[in-house]
Design an enzyme around this catalytic site. Structure first.
Site, PDB file in Angstrom:
ATOM      1  CD  GLU A 271      -2.936  -1.203   2.257  1.00  0.00           C
ATOM      2  OE1 GLU A 271      -2.494  -1.397   3.405  1.00  0.00           O
ATOM      3  OE2 GLU A 271      -4.136  -1.012   2.010  1.00  0.00           O
TER       4      GLU A 271
ATOM      5  CD  GLU B  52      -3.319  -6.930   3.773  1.00  0.00           C
ATOM      6  OE1 GLU B  52      -2.964  -7.820   2.972  1.00  0.00           O
ATOM      7  OE2 GLU B  52      -2.847  -5.792   3.770  1.00  0.00           O
TER       8      GLU B  52
HETATM    9  C1  1HE Z   1       6.621  -8.516  12.299  1.00  0.00           C
HETATM   10  C2  1HE Z   1       5.927  -8.423  11.082  1.00  0.00           C
HETATM   11  C3  1HE Z   1       4.701  -7.690  11.075  1.00  0.00           C
HETATM   12  C4  1HE Z   1       7.715  -9.564  10.740  1.00  0.00           C
HETATM   13  N1  1HE Z   1       4.280  -7.158  12.234  1.00  0.00           N
HETATM   14  N2  1HE Z   1       6.170  -7.980  13.432  1.00  0.00           N
HETATM   15  N3  1HE Z   1       2.001  -8.620   7.249  1.00  0.00           N
HETATM   16  C5  1HE Z   1       2.183  -9.934   7.219  1.00  0.00           C
HETATM   17  O1  1HE Z   1       1.306 -10.720   7.456  1.00  0.00           O
HETATM   18  C6  1HE Z   1       3.589 -10.395   6.933  1.00  0.00           C
HETATM   19  C7  1HE Z   1       4.219 -10.922   8.192  1.00  0.00           C
HETATM   20  N4  1HE Z   1       5.640 -11.187   8.039  1.00  0.00           N
HETATM   21  C8  1HE Z   1       6.119 -12.243   7.366  1.00  0.00           C
HETATM   22  O2  1HE Z   1       5.412 -12.997   6.720  1.00  0.00           O
HETATM   23  C9  1HE Z   1       7.593 -12.488   7.447  1.00  0.00           C
HETATM   24  O3  1HE Z   1       8.110 -11.788   8.560  1.00  0.00           O
HETATM   25  C10 1HE Z   1       8.396 -12.056   6.193  1.00  0.00           C
HETATM   26  C11 1HE Z   1       8.080 -12.989   5.031  1.00  0.00           C
HETATM   27  C12 1HE Z   1       8.105 -10.628   5.785  1.00  0.00           C
HETATM   28  C13 1HE Z   1       9.922 -12.137   6.499  1.00  0.00           C
HETATM   29  O4  1HE Z   1      10.205 -13.427   7.009  1.00  0.00           O
HETATM   30  P1  1HE Z   1      11.544 -13.660   7.843  1.00  0.00           P
HETATM   31  O5  1HE Z   1      11.669 -15.138   8.078  1.00  0.00           O
HETATM   32  O6  1HE Z   1      12.674 -12.975   7.162  1.00  0.00           O
HETATM   33  O7  1HE Z   1      11.356 -12.864   9.234  1.00  0.00           O
HETATM   34  P2  1HE Z   1      10.522 -13.308  10.542  1.00  0.00           P
HETATM   35  O8  1HE Z   1      11.354 -14.241  11.371  1.00  0.00           O
HETATM   36  O9  1HE Z   1       9.161 -13.748  10.198  1.00  0.00           O
HETATM   37  O10 1HE Z   1      10.366 -11.909  11.283  1.00  0.00           O
HETATM   38  C14 1HE Z   1      11.463 -11.259  11.923  1.00  0.00           C
HETATM   39  C15 1HE Z   1      10.888 -10.442  13.049  1.00  0.00           C
HETATM   40  O11 1HE Z   1      10.022  -9.436  12.514  1.00  0.00           O
HETATM   41  C16 1HE Z   1      10.024 -11.284  13.999  1.00  0.00           C
HETATM   42  O12 1HE Z   1      10.111 -10.684  15.283  1.00  0.00           O
HETATM   43  P3  1HE Z   1      11.063 -11.330  16.428  1.00  0.00           P
HETATM   44  O13 1HE Z   1      10.873 -10.414  17.600  1.00  0.00           O
HETATM   45  O14 1HE Z   1      10.562 -12.716  16.636  1.00  0.00           O
HETATM   46  O15 1HE Z   1      12.457 -11.291  15.865  1.00  0.00           O
HETATM   47  C17 1HE Z   1       8.630 -11.044  13.468  1.00  0.00           C
HETATM   48  O16 1HE Z   1       7.623 -11.238  14.442  1.00  0.00           O
HETATM   49  C18 1HE Z   1       8.718  -9.587  13.067  1.00  0.00           C
HETATM   50  N5  1HE Z   1       7.716  -9.239  12.047  1.00  0.00           N
HETATM   51  N6  1HE Z   1       6.616  -9.080  10.127  1.00  0.00           N
HETATM   52  C19 1HE Z   1       5.013  -7.299  13.367  1.00  0.00           C
HETATM   53  N7  1HE Z   1       3.978  -7.502   9.943  1.00  0.00           N
HETATM   54  C20 1HE Z   1      -3.162  -0.607   7.096  1.00  0.00           C
HETATM   55  S1  1HE Z   1      -3.699  -2.187   6.989  1.00  0.00           S
HETATM   56  C21 1HE Z   1      -2.407  -3.136   6.342  1.00  0.00           C
HETATM   57  C22 1HE Z   1      -2.632  -4.572   6.707  1.00  0.00           C
HETATM   58  C23 1HE Z   1      -1.404  -5.406   6.573  1.00  0.00           C
HETATM   59  O17 1HE Z   1      -0.343  -4.942   6.238  1.00  0.00           O
HETATM   60  S2  1HE Z   1      -1.601  -7.061   6.932  1.00  0.00           S
HETATM   61  C24 1HE Z   1      -0.109  -7.805   6.475  1.00  0.00           C
HETATM   62  C25 1HE Z   1       0.786  -7.970   7.647  1.00  0.00           C
END
Ligand code: 1HE
Length: 267
Positions: free
Chosen positions: A121, A141
């Site tokens: 977005e 989402e």
């Molecule tokens: C996060 C987030 C997040 C990572 N919010 N903390 N977005 C999503 O559903 C995508 C969510 N993220 C992922 O699917 C993956 O993180 C990735 C594919 C992007 C990257 O994977 P990877 O293996 O490199 O990283 P990871 O181990 O999943 O994440 C590293 C850290 O970032 C980990 O935190 P930690 O404290 O355990 O190290 C994750 O929890 C954190 N992290 N993504 C919070 N999104 C205005 S409305 C819009 C609506 C949306 O955008 S919905 C889509 C949300």
């Protein structure tokens, strides 16, 4: 000359790095440990960056540190909101993204890795998008049981069609960088590691345009595209007359007619 944020912008959160390269400003998402997830502080920081742009700035490059452009909305904050707070939160994203989409200077986004959810977005509110080959696009989402809230229903559906966006959200389908290029999610596709230089080159090219041409492209063109044809033609005539009567246009036209101006050759 490169000037970093301490010298030209104060009060930005640690998740945003700012840099000035002459008349180009760089906004770098700098929360790589959380994959540049967009929390409230970062959204406020994006707003503050654009509000604080020096007057001389002519274009912005929006890029991100780490392996991914952005993992979208910070999901840890989502669970804490009431329904009413969630509406207000979404409206804040709309306001911040709208402010730079219809702002003073064009924005070139440089994408790599995950460009997902709110990250997509953010990118689609930019005017020009460069994708490195590592880029992929997703709207998780659907999987998370939520709905886009940062303007994606309008901007993404316009770019790739509501039907494709529905597929991405319903089935979790992702698009890779070459597919995204074909669909119009990016304008330029470059090798990994070359995105920033390409973004900067494009920003410099854009900055050399007449200001009224850029203004017309940012403010008149999207509204003309949304208008009915009759109103669109009229707006086009007005914008065209305003731009061509400006001194900048006159000197550029004179340069061409006196064989000094560049030709529109194949590049
Ligand atoms: C996060 C987030 C997040 C990572 N919010 N903390 N977005 C999503 O559903 C995508 C969510 N993220 C992922 O699917 C993956 O993180 C990735 C594919 C992007 C990257 O994977 P990877 O293996 O490199 O990283 P990871 O181990 O999943 O994440 C590293 C850290 O970032 C980990 O935190 P930690 O404290 O355990 O190290 C994750 O929890 C954190 N992290 N993504 C919070 N999104 C205005 S409305 C819009 C609506 C949306 O955008 S919905 C889509 C949300």
């Amino acid at each position: 000359m490169i000037v970093t944020s301490e010298r030209f912008m104060h009060g930005l959160p640690p998740s945003i790095e700012a840099e000035l390269r002459d008349d180009i400003a760089v906004l770098r998402l700098a929360r790589p440990r959380k994959r540049n997830a967009l929390d409230d502080t970062t959204i406020e920081g994006i707003d503050a960056f654009f509000r604080g742009l020096p007057d001389a700035t002519k274009a912005v490059v929006l890029c991100a540190a780490g392996e991914h452009f952005s993992a979208g909305l910070d999901l840890t904050e989502l669970t804490k909101r009431t329904t009413f707070e969630a509406v207000a939160h979404s409206r804040t994203w709309h306001r911040v993204f709208h402010a730079f989409e219809f702002g003073r200077v064009p924005v070139v986004a440089v994408m790599h890795g995950a460009v997902v959810g709110g990250g997509l977005e953010l990118a689609t509110a930019s005017h020009i998008r460069v994708a490195e080959r590592s880029t992929y696009y997703a709207l998780p989402e659907g999987i998370r049981g939520i709905y886009v809230g940062g303007g994606g229903s309008v901007r993404i559906s316009r770019l790739i069609g509501a039907s494709r966006m529905m597929d991405m959200m319903m089935t979790g389908r992702t698009y890779d960088a070459p597919e995204g290029q074909q669909l119009g999610l990016s304008h330029y596709l470059v090798d990994d590691g070359n995105g920033f230089e390409k973004g900067l080159e494009l920003a410099r090219r854009i900055a050399s345009n007449a200001p009224l041409t850029n203004y017309g492209l940012m403010h008149a063109l999207p509204r003309i595209a949304d208008a009915d044809s009759d109103a669109g033609y009229m707006m086009e005539s007005l914008m065209s007359a305003i731009a061509s009567s400006d001194a900048e246009a006159r000197s550029r036209l004179a340069a061409f007619l006196e064989k000094r101006g560049p030709k529109a050759t194949r590049k």
